[in-house]
Write a protein that holds these residues in place. Sequence first.
Motif, PDB file in Angstrom:
ATOM      1  N   GLU A  49       0.134  -5.967 -10.162  1.00  0.00           N
ATOM      2  CA  GLU A  49      -0.831  -4.746 -10.864  1.00  0.00           C
ATOM      3  C   GLU A  49      -0.709  -3.572  -9.858  1.00  0.00           C
ATOM      4  OE1 GLU A  49      -4.940  -5.749 -11.100  1.00  0.00           O
ATOM      5  OE2 GLU A  49      -5.061  -6.477  -9.150  1.00  0.00           O
ATOM      6  N   VAL A  50      -1.316  -2.396 -10.347  1.00  0.00           N
ATOM      7  CA  VAL A  50      -1.655  -1.552  -9.511  1.00  0.00           C
ATOM      8  C   VAL A  50      -3.093  -1.215  -9.286  1.00  0.00           C
ATOM      9  CG1 VAL A  50      -1.634   1.089  -9.235  1.00  0.00           C
ATOM     10  CG2 VAL A  50       0.261  -0.211  -9.913  1.00  0.00           C
ATOM     11  N   VAL A  51      -3.799  -1.054  -8.046  1.00  0.00           N
ATOM     12  CA  VAL A  51      -5.226  -1.133  -7.969  1.00  0.00           C
ATOM     13  C   VAL A  51      -5.332   0.391  -7.348  1.00  0.00           C
ATOM     14  CG1 VAL A  51      -7.192  -1.835  -6.770  1.00  0.00           C
ATOM     15  CG2 VAL A  51      -5.287  -3.463  -7.496  1.00  0.00           C
ATOM     16  N   VAL A  52      -6.174   1.288  -8.109  1.00  0.00           N
ATOM     17  CA  VAL A  52      -6.581   2.463  -7.553  1.00  0.00           C
ATOM     18  C   VAL A  52      -8.026   2.339  -7.127  1.00  0.00           C
ATOM     19  CG1 VAL A  52      -6.696   5.035  -8.168  1.00  0.00           C
ATOM     20  CG2 VAL A  52      -5.224   3.479  -9.402  1.00  0.00           C
ATOM     21  N   PRO A  53      -8.390   2.391  -5.788  1.00  0.00           N
ATOM     22  CA  PRO A  53      -9.703   2.239  -5.135  1.00  0.00           C
ATOM     23  C   PRO A  53     -10.425   3.353  -5.551  1.00  0.00           C
ATOM     24  CG  PRO A  53      -7.889   2.966  -3.475  1.00  0.00           C
ATOM     25  CD  PRO A  53      -7.133   2.865  -4.883  1.00  0.00           C
TER      26      PRO A  53
ATOM     27  N   MET B 107      -1.048   8.836  -9.777  1.00  0.00           N
ATOM     28  CA  MET B 107      -0.183   9.366 -10.952  1.00  0.00           C
ATOM     29  C   MET B 107       1.291   8.679 -10.780  1.00  0.00           C
ATOM     30  SD  MET B 107      -0.685  13.366 -10.851  1.00  0.00           S
ATOM     31  CE  MET B 107      -0.153  13.600  -9.046  1.00  0.00           C
ATOM     32  N   LEU B 108       1.771   8.191  -9.779  1.00  0.00           N
ATOM     33  CA  LEU B 108       3.069   7.793  -9.549  1.00  0.00           C
ATOM     34  C   LEU B 108       3.079   6.188  -9.458  1.00  0.00           C
ATOM     35  CD1 LEU B 108       4.627  10.188  -7.055  1.00  0.00           C
ATOM     36  CD2 LEU B 108       5.081  10.325  -9.560  1.00  0.00           C
ATOM     37  N   LEU B 109       2.241   5.668  -9.008  1.00  0.00           N
ATOM     38  CA  LEU B 109       2.407   4.238  -9.006  1.00  0.00           C
ATOM     39  C   LEU B 109       2.371   3.223 -10.167  1.00  0.00           C
ATOM     40  CD1 LEU B 109       2.741   2.553  -6.239  1.00  0.00           C
ATOM     41  CD2 LEU B 109       2.300   4.875  -5.861  1.00  0.00           C
ATOM     42  N   PRO B 110       1.584   3.729 -11.179  1.00  0.00           N
ATOM     43  CA  PRO B 110       1.541   2.929 -12.421  1.00  0.00           C
ATOM     44  C   PRO B 110       3.038   2.934 -13.059  1.00  0.00           C
ATOM     45  CG  PRO B 110      -0.478   3.999 -12.150  1.00  0.00           C
ATOM     46  CD  PRO B 110       0.419   4.574 -11.163  1.00  0.00           C
ATOM     47  N   ALA B 111       3.741   3.854 -12.909  1.00  0.00           N
ATOM     48  CA  ALA B 111       4.934   3.899 -13.558  1.00  0.00           C
ATOM     49  C   ALA B 111       6.043   3.142 -12.956  1.00  0.00           C
ATOM     50  CB  ALA B 111       5.429   5.395 -13.617  1.00  0.00           C
ATOM     51  N   THR B 112       5.771   2.750 -11.523  1.00  0.00           N
ATOM     52  CA  THR B 112       6.414   1.989 -10.715  1.00  0.00           C
ATOM     53  C   THR B 112       6.585   0.438 -11.175  1.00  0.00           C
ATOM     54  OG1 THR B 112       5.270   1.417  -8.959  1.00  0.00           O
ATOM     55  CG2 THR B 112       6.360   3.539  -8.988  1.00  0.00           C
TER      56      THR B 112
ATOM     57  N   ALA C 240      -2.717   2.019  -4.782  1.00  0.00           N
ATOM     58  CA  ALA C 240      -2.616   3.413  -4.839  1.00  0.00           C
ATOM     59  C   ALA C 240      -3.596   4.451  -4.313  1.00  0.00           C
ATOM     60  CB  ALA C 240      -1.819   3.585  -6.395  1.00  0.00           C
ATOM     61  N   PHE C 241      -3.071   5.039  -3.419  1.00  0.00           N
ATOM     62  CA  PHE C 241      -4.129   6.289  -2.777  1.00  0.00           C
ATOM     63  C   PHE C 241      -3.212   7.459  -2.238  1.00  0.00           C
ATOM     64  CE2 PHE C 241      -3.273   3.033   0.457  1.00  0.00           C
ATOM     65  CZ  PHE C 241      -3.126   3.878   1.661  1.00  0.00           C
ATOM     66  N   GLY C 242      -4.081   8.352  -1.812  1.00  0.00           N
ATOM     67  CA  GLY C 242      -3.474   9.746  -1.589  1.00  0.00           C
ATOM     68  C   GLY C 242      -3.506  10.322  -3.022  1.00  0.00           C
TER      69      GLY C 242
ATOM     70  N   CYS D 134       0.845  -0.944   0.028  1.00  0.00           N
ATOM     71  CA  CYS D 134      -0.081   0.028   0.083  1.00  0.00           C
ATOM     72  C   CYS D 134       0.812   1.198   0.038  1.00  0.00           C
ATOM     73  CB  CYS D 134      -0.797   0.227   1.283  1.00  0.00           C
ATOM     74  SG  CYS D 134      -1.747  -1.569   1.577  1.00  0.00           S
ATOM     75  N   ALA D 135       0.646   2.364  -0.899  1.00  0.00           N
ATOM     76  CA  ALA D 135       1.458   3.196  -0.886  1.00  0.00           C
ATOM     77  C   ALA D 135       0.286   4.621  -0.743  1.00  0.00           C
ATOM     78  CB  ALA D 135       2.184   3.561  -2.344  1.00  0.00           C
ATOM     79  N   ASP D 136       0.310   5.257   0.210  1.00  0.00           N
ATOM     80  CA  ASP D 136      -0.489   6.696   0.275  1.00  0.00           C
ATOM     81  C   ASP D 136       0.637   7.666   0.267  1.00  0.00           C
ATOM     82  OD1 ASP D 136      -1.875   8.850   1.270  1.00  0.00           O
ATOM     83  OD2 ASP D 136      -2.078   8.271   3.393  1.00  0.00           O
ATOM     84  N   VAL D 137       0.455   8.294  -1.199  1.00  0.00           N
ATOM     85  CA  VAL D 137       1.304   9.225  -1.632  1.00  0.00           C
ATOM     86  C   VAL D 137       0.600  10.771  -1.405  1.00  0.00           C
ATOM     87  CG1 VAL D 137       2.895  10.204  -3.503  1.00  0.00           C
ATOM     88  CG2 VAL D 137       2.312   7.937  -3.210  1.00  0.00           C
ATOM     89  N   GLY D 138       1.059  11.523  -0.664  1.00  0.00           N
ATOM     90  CA  GLY D 138       0.259  12.876  -0.140  1.00  0.00           C
ATOM     91  C   GLY D 138       1.251  13.835  -0.855  1.00  0.00           C
TER      92      GLY D 138
END
Length: 678
Positions: A462-466, A449-454, A442-444, A282-286
């Motif tokens: 995969e990346v899941v955007v809730p 914006m950033l997680l799919p490119a990682t 990916a949230f925050g 889980c990545a909370d990017v603020g």
Amino acid sequence: MTMIGVDVGGTFTDVVAIEGGEIRTIKVATEARTEEGVIAGAREAGVENATVFNHASTHGLNAVITRKLPKIAFLTTLGHRDILDAGRTWRPAEALTDAHWRRPYGDAARPLVARYLRRGIRERITADGGILIPLDEDQARAELEVLRRCEVEGVAICLINSYVSAHHEERLRDLVHEVLGPVPCSISSEVSPLAKEFARSSTTVIDVFMRIIYDGYTSRLDAGLRAEGFTGQLNYANCAAQLVSADIAVEHPYEIVFAGPAAGTMASAYFGSLIDTPNLLCADVGGTSCDISLVTDGAPSVDTTFELEHDLIVNALSNEIVSIGAGGGSLVTVSPAGELLVGPGSAGSVPGPACYGRGGTQPTTTDTMLLMGIIDPDGFAGGRMQLDPDLARRAFQDLDSPLSFDQRVNYAFRVGVNNVAEGLFNVAVKHGIDPRDYSLLAFGAAGPMLLPATLGLVHAKEVVVPPHPGLFSALGLVSSDQVYGDSRSAYTILEPGAAESIEKVYAQMEDRLKQRFGDRGGDAKFVRTFDALLMGQSWETPFVTIPDGPITADTVHQMIANFHDVYQQRTGNRFEALPVQGVTYRVEAVFPAAKVEYPKLPARDSGGPESSRELEIRYLTDEPLVALEYQRVDLRAGDELAGPAVVREPLSTTFVPPGHHLTVGTYGELHIRLGGTP
């Protein structure tokens, strides 16, 4: 029935209201008097119709970090007054060879309790609970008279070995009230009756601070909500994002000091269970940081302690979160060697990124995304803020770098993405997991914006955007159960003859919890675990499970087997010939609570999603790329998009890079994979 969750941050207060399956999100400014922003958000959310109001805040954490703290005293056994300065004598890795390094909370820096307010009391309890030196009440009164003249606002008491016998601490608390009056006073035998003196001391000190801060805050918040017509249950979230009724939470307020970031992990675990994805990074990017946590088999990774600052320990169960300086406000700078850096410094909300037009002159990740065409200058923050691309361009042009303008923006994006990927990979390595078995959640506001490119760097599935990623942490406050816990340290060799003493420890804790809840106690599910070590070790292996039912000789044998299983899982080794020593016994009373229901998204009758316009994505490759823009509200379950594409919603933007594929899930979540159609 309406449920409201509020996550109070340093800049914004996030509010989610759940009613009839509909999720409404509200973002208001955090006021200097924090409860005023909370009440304003509650009013907008219709708090008069709410049955529960779940609250998480960094209010206490910020007070510790900024040292805007009340004056308190610390009483301990004579000769140990400097335990708060000594800490555990650990240094961070980057300071191992720095002769000038000092602990952030030590006497040479910014002490939590000044040395003249730390007083030694003549007494001594032995390790087995006996009295070596009786409590010297006359000497204690003399020390308390000094503190009375110093006008302290609270007192923390932590005597050596008091976790075995609380008699001296309890009597000393009586003396505090005799001399100082009804000031808040916490004793370690009640706050944290666990071994290891420094952690117990620091936890008790934090408890006194939080007691002073949250007692008044809770009264004002409750009164304000009631004035708005609220008649339901006010709950606080603790450091593991478990809910505790406010009246009980303020009895041990150290447990709620770090609740906000933990809520995002709980929201992730709950949403992962809905979409049958139990393993999540889980990545909370603020705006300032990227908070990374782990969910395995549907359960968050939980620690028995956490740090407020380096080596400043609090003995409370907490979701394990690693923060790195990578967010939308991360500054783009040039090192003395000429390399382009992104973070860990941040522009914050004031002055903010250059494109905000509030006086910021250094470029940030937000400026990077704006210049690339990923962020819409007219639709930022739900359209409430207009961004200026010219200011972002000027900030990049002013960098002292031999790189061309195109390279500066391109490298800023790639370095920012690499920073997040490195943080994710480090967490995976630390826990010994294979990222290919995990999905990135990916949230925050900046996460999507950033997680799919990682994906190409981390190699996750995969990346899941809730749904509602910009306010997803607040949704964690309506995704959790009410949980009340207790724990005791009692060094015990695990052998059949110890069953009676272990059962007594658990029975005492469970009886205490049942008495607290009265008639409700019968509704609770009690969960027992313990921490143990191999004889001769210094550190325990935590959260070993215990079979249900009374502790018998057979149960102890199973406890030993469970310990070896957990130890082997975590270390790769198994030492069945060595005795196992139980250290801390822990029980939780779990009351199931109503949770948010995410509405299912209907499928499209025919055709595919229609884009709202074409975009030009610049600086990602040598030539600009044409990307399609979609509005998330227009997507339907089963829709598929090919990158490059941008999906917009009021409080976040999702960027699908070239070579990536997006599929919309049952609950409207976005599944992004590297390559073609999954």
